[in-house]
Motif scaffolding. Structure first.
Motif, short mmCIF file in Angstrom:
data_model
loop_
_atom_site.label_atom_id
_atom_site.label_comp_id
_atom_site.label_asym_id
_atom_site.label_seq_id
_atom_site.Cartn_x
_atom_site.Cartn_y
_atom_site.Cartn_z
N LEU A 225 93.46 29.01 14.68
CA LEU A 225 93.67 27.76 15.42
C LEU A 225 93.72 28.02 16.93
O LEU A 225 93.29 27.20 17.73
CB LEU A 225 94.97 27.10 14.96
N LYS A 226 94.23 29.19 17.33
CA LYS A 226 94.21 29.55 18.75
C LYS A 226 92.77 29.78 19.23
O LYS A 226 92.41 29.38 20.34
CB LYS A 226 95.03 30.83 18.98
N VAL A 227 91.97 30.43 18.41
CA VAL A 227 90.57 30.68 18.77
C VAL A 227 89.83 29.35 18.95
O VAL A 227 89.08 29.17 19.92
CB VAL A 227 89.89 31.54 17.69
N MET A 228 90.05 28.41 18.02
CA MET A 228 89.38 27.12 18.13
C MET A 228 89.79 26.40 19.41
O MET A 228 88.96 25.79 20.10
CB MET A 228 89.74 26.26 16.91
N ALA A 229 91.05 26.47 19.76
CA ALA A 229 91.52 25.82 20.99
C ALA A 229 90.88 26.44 22.22
O ALA A 229 90.44 25.74 23.13
CB ALA A 229 93.05 25.93 21.08
N ALA A 230 90.80 27.77 22.27
CA ALA A 230 90.21 28.44 23.44
C ALA A 230 88.74 28.11 23.57
O ALA A 230 88.23 27.88 24.69
CB ALA A 230 90.41 29.96 23.32
N VAL A 231 88.03 28.06 22.46
CA VAL A 231 86.59 27.77 22.49
C VAL A 231 86.33 26.36 22.99
O VAL A 231 85.47 26.14 23.86
CB VAL A 231 85.98 27.99 21.09
N MET A 232 87.06 25.38 22.49
CA MET A 232 86.82 24.02 22.94
C MET A 232 87.21 23.84 24.40
O MET A 232 86.49 23.18 25.17
CB MET A 232 87.58 23.01 22.08
N ALA A 233 88.31 24.42 24.82
CA ALA A 233 88.74 24.28 26.21
C ALA A 233 87.72 24.87 27.16
O ALA A 233 87.35 24.25 28.17
CB ALA A 233 90.10 24.96 26.40
N ALA A 234 87.23 26.07 26.85
CA ALA A 234 86.24 26.70 27.72
C ALA A 234 84.94 25.91 27.75
O ALA A 234 84.30 25.80 28.80
CB ALA A 234 85.98 28.13 27.24
N GLY A 235 84.55 25.33 26.61
CA GLY A 235 83.31 24.56 26.56
C GLY A 235 83.37 23.27 27.35
O GLY A 235 82.32 22.70 27.72
N MET A 236 84.57 22.78 27.65
CA MET A 236 84.71 21.55 28.43
C MET A 236 84.58 21.81 29.94
O MET A 236 84.31 20.88 30.71
CB MET A 236 86.07 20.91 28.14
N VAL A 237 84.76 23.05 30.36
CA VAL A 237 84.84 23.35 31.79
C VAL A 237 83.54 23.10 32.56
O VAL A 237 83.57 22.45 33.62
CB VAL A 237 85.33 24.80 31.99
N PRO A 238 82.36 23.60 32.10
CA PRO A 238 81.16 23.47 32.95
C PRO A 238 80.82 22.04 33.36
O PRO A 238 80.63 21.78 34.56
CB PRO A 238 80.06 24.11 32.09
N PRO A 239 80.72 21.07 32.43
CA PRO A 239 80.39 19.72 32.90
C PRO A 239 81.47 19.11 33.78
O PRO A 239 81.17 18.40 34.75
CB PRO A 239 80.20 18.91 31.60
N LEU A 240 82.75 19.37 33.46
CA LEU A 240 83.83 18.84 34.30
C LEU A 240 83.76 19.42 35.71
O LEU A 240 83.96 18.72 36.71
CB LEU A 240 85.18 19.14 33.67
N ALA A 241 83.47 20.72 35.80
CA ALA A 241 83.39 21.36 37.11
C ALA A 241 82.22 20.81 37.92
O ALA A 241 82.35 20.55 39.13
CB ALA A 241 83.25 22.87 36.94
N MET A 242 81.07 20.61 37.29
CA MET A 242 79.92 20.06 38.02
C MET A 242 80.20 18.64 38.47
O MET A 242 79.82 18.22 39.58
CB MET A 242 78.67 20.10 37.13
N ALA A 243 80.87 17.87 37.63
CA ALA A 243 81.22 16.51 38.01
C ALA A 243 82.15 16.50 39.21
O ALA A 243 81.96 15.73 40.18
CB ALA A 243 81.86 15.78 36.83
N LEU A 244 83.16 17.37 39.19
CA LEU A 244 84.10 17.43 40.30
C LEU A 244 83.41 17.92 41.58
O LEU A 244 83.68 17.41 42.68
CB LEU A 244 85.26 18.36 39.94
N ALA A 245 82.51 18.87 41.44
CA ALA A 245 81.80 19.39 42.62
C ALA A 245 80.97 18.32 43.30
O ALA A 245 80.87 18.28 44.53
CB ALA A 245 80.93 20.58 42.21
N THR A 246 80.35 17.44 42.52
CA THR A 246 79.55 16.37 43.13
C THR A 246 80.42 15.37 43.89
O THR A 246 79.92 14.66 44.76
CB THR A 246 78.73 15.63 42.06
#
Length: 751
Positions: A602-623
């Protein structure tokens, strides 16, 4: 219905210097005519298609194209660039740019016309005429297939002496009108654009509806009876014809040409599919080889006449998507390559298949080089590691829908009924319509059944990717055994690879002709299932189950520094290719742990989903933070990236990575690593395999989980802004033609 292209959609002086700017300039013309409803949305679809595979072709041609919900009707825009624009072609920049826009549900007739254009692009006389046109109206008419006054002389130049340039047969007819007619005729016949070129040895161009039957049957050089009795034995194997298949017919009759059947296809099915077909046919005419092509494009496909397939001496697959009904071509020398090889190396492919026929190399579709139903065809010499990755990805790609449906249903069951809902009795025996717990139990149990298919589906479609449909039965059987003996995700991987290997080995055994018909449906599934079941139950299944248990126990006991290191690795994998193979491997690893959940998985699943959310959120914030560093299209994509990131759709960052991979991808990876590490450090858990912020109630330590995501997003944002800002300070940025007042930063980035 509007004309596909008009003078308003032609720019003979395209004053831009990047492919993104070229697409924007031509798309703006479509917007002005009401053919495109959302410019930035359409350009995002074009960029996504471009990211799959460059659309530049040898000969100075660029054909950016896509299907898009933002297109109202099939439309073509043409631009001519003096200095040329880089579209990724091996021979350099493109000066002829065709932007093809097809609606998400384009009709066959219009797609047939587009396929006709794609074929004509392989004609040097046609492209030469476009390079000399001075009037947009004449250029549009030439592309449509009308008859502008200047076109006939241009297209027939050099033929006064009775000579034609290679591959130019029928060009004058194309320019003077029959192209449109032939395209329409072929649409009604179900064979896109098959009537616009003569077969090998034909003396004239015919645009009558009867020609496709002639080409797919006996061909213009021989009667139908000869085609039916073509050079094949009772098992469908090619009978060698000596040097290149030109041995005289029995009784001293005329020589019979070497015969090749080919299949071409590409991801979009609009342009490359038909250009490869035309290139192969033209190369066949030059070599004296009879080539008949089945184009599996967006307009559907017309199956080749079985008599033509039986009479063929060799097969060429030039494709980037699975060849449909591939088993029809079994028992013949086969060359299997990507669709671009069909365009750029047609003569080499024909020579290669002739060499194989002379050596007697008879192959099956599953054993053909690079040929499996679900992998993109590779170039010759593709390594085993690449093939293995494709086989594994085929299983994962089919498994993901079961993960999404089953996992979210399980998550909803937990959300409604609490974590004790897994103890509820079967809803088939007890269900109260008015109780929320009963509905929660229903959702949970449906999701659990969907989840129970994960391992069998993974194994079955790995085997399918290796050995075609005969691999499905032993693959599913092996996956079910892995599930039964608790071998888990690792057992499914092993079962799929073993099943595929066993079937491929059986397929290489030469069997008597009478047995070949029952091999795929009886003999191969029976024998392979016994072998795979024996190996999984009694030989390797138990050791794999022990390894799976050890891995599960290790995950459960992870804490402190070890957990943080695993979080960093998973974060890097999730953000490296933004939804590609490495991302899917990490995701599949996490989902596999949910099949038998414990604290570690369950910890692995949480880490994977959290990391996968970062790239689009970061690009959105950068714009938002530094909008001037991004183009207008990227700023619009940034708005959508907020929702995509929050929903755990990592692919939302692909448009940014495609435009500037050297700065975006490292930035995303750094943020993903930070988030994965923090999620593990905070001991966050997750019971749902998907959902992003919408499954917060199912997350352990939700506040710290959000802190981890925010931290990684800030790191990625800071890095991408820093790197792009440094690039912007580089000397001599070029003003963008499509956005006055802004600098053309993509030129600087590319440098």
């Amino acid at each position: 219905m509007s004309e596909m292209i008009t003078a308003d959609l032609v720019d003979l002086d395209l004053a831009v210097n990047t492919k993104e700017a070229a697409a924007r300039s031509l798309a703006e013309r479509m917007v002005r005519l009401g053919r495109v409803t959302d410019l930035d949305g359409f350009l995002a679809d074009v960029a996504a298609r471009e990211a799959q595979m460059p659309t530049g072709l040898d000969g100075g041609i660029g054909i950016p194209h896509c299907r898009s919900a933002h297109v109202t009707e099939p439309t073509l825009a043409f631009g001519r660039s003096g200095p040329g624009i880089d579209f990724g072609a091996p021979d350099g920049p493109a000066d002829l740019i065709f932007l093809i826009a097809a609606p998400a549900g384009a009709d066959d007739a219009h797609l047939t016309i587009l396929s006709s254009l794609a074929r004509r692009l392989m004609d040097p006389a046609f492209t030469s005429a476009l390079r000399t046109m001075t009037s947009p109206a004449e250029a549009a008419a030439l592309i449509r297939g009308d008859a502008p006054e200047a076109a006939p002389s241009t297209l027939t130049e050099g033929s006064a002496s009775g000579e034609e340039p290679p591959g130019a047969a029928g060009t004058a007819a194309d320019a003077s009108g029959p192209v449109a007619a032939s395209a329409s005729a072929s649409a009604s016949a179900g064979a896109p654009a098959e009537v616009e070129r003569p077969a090998a040895g034909a003396e004239s161009v015919s645009s009558t509806p009867e020609e496709p039957a002639a080409r797919q049957g006996a061909g213009p050089e021989r009667p139908a009876a000869e085609a039916d009795s073509g050079p094949a034995d009772g098992a469908g194997n090619a009978v060698p014809r000596g040097a290149g298949g030109r041995e005289g017919a029995p009784g001293g009759g005329p020589s019979v040409p070497f015969r090749v059947v080919a299949v071409t296809s590409c991801p979009t099915g609009i342009a490359h599919t038909y250009m490869a077909a035309e290139s192969l046919e033209s190369a066949g005419r030059d070599a004296g080889v009879e080539v008949v092509v089945e184009t599996q494009g967006s307009a559907g496909f017309a199956r080749l006449d079985p008599a033509v397939v039986a009479a063929a001496d060799g097969v060429i697959f030039a494709h980037d998507v699975p060849v449909r009904e591939k088993e029809r071509f079994a028992g013949k020398p086969t060359v299997d390559v990507g669709v671009k090889a069909g365009i750029n190396r047609a003569a080499e492919l024909i020579a290669e298949v002739r060499d194989k026929a002379e050596r007697g190399e008879v192959t099956t579709p599953a054993a053909a080089k690079g040929g499996t139903p679900v992998e993109s065809a590779g170039e010759p010499g593709e390594g085993y590691g690449t093939k293995l990755r494709k086989w594994l990805m085929s299983g994962v790609s089919y498994m993901v829908p079961f993960v999404a449906a089953g996992g979210l249903l399980i998550a909803l069951g937990f959300a409604i009924g609490g974590y004790t809902i897994d103890k509820a009795p079967s809803v088939a025996e007890h269900f109260a319509w008015g109780q929320a717990d009963s509905w929660a139990a229903l959702l949970f149990q449906i999701g659990g059944l969907a989840f129970s298919f994960l391992i069998p589906v993974l194994a079955g479609y790995i085997a399918y990717g290796m050995a075609d449909r005969p691999g499905l039965v032993p693959g599913f059987v092996g996956g079910s055994v892995a599930l039964t003996i608790n071998a888990g995700f690792l057992g499914g991987l092993a079962a799929g690879l073993i099943a595929g290997g066993v079937v491929m080995a059986i397929q290489r055994i030469r069997v008597p002709a009478p047995l070949r018909g029952i091999m795929p449906v009886v003999v191969i599934p029976l024998i392979s299932s016994v072998i795979v079941g024996f190996l999984m139950f009694l030989v390797i299944g138990k050791p794999i189950a022990s390894l799976q248990k050890a891995l599960t126990d290790w995950l459960s006991g992870l804490s402190g520094a070890n957990a943080v290191v695993l979080g960093v690795i998973l974060g890097l994998m999730m953000c490296f290719d933004l939804g590609g193979p490495l991302n899917k491997v990490a995701y599949a690893f996490a989902v596999g742990g949910l099949a038998s959940p414990n604290e570690g998985s369950l910890k692995v699943m949480a880490a994977v989903m959290a990391a996968g959310m970062v790239p689009p959120l970061a690009m959105a914030l950068a714009t938002v933070v530094r909008g001037k560093l991004f183009t207008k299209a990227e700023r619009e994509n940034g708005k959508a990236a907020w929702v995509l990131g929050a929903s755990f759709i990592t692919e939302g960052a692909i448009p940014f990575a495609a435009a500037d991979p050297l700065r975006v991808i490292p930035s995303a990876m750094a943020g993903g690593a930070v988030t994965g590490a923090l999620s593990m450090l905070f001991e966050c858990t997750l019971r749902a395999p998907h959902g992003g912020v919408f499954v917060i109630p199912l997350i352990g330590n939700p506040a710290l989980y959000l802190v981890a995501i925010v931290a990684g997003t800030l790191v990625s944002t800071a890095l991408v802004v820093l790197l792009k800002g440094h690039a912007r300070r580089a000397p001599a940025p070029v003003p963008a033609a499509d956005e006055p007042g802004e600098t053309q930063e993509k030129v600087t980035v590319a440098a």
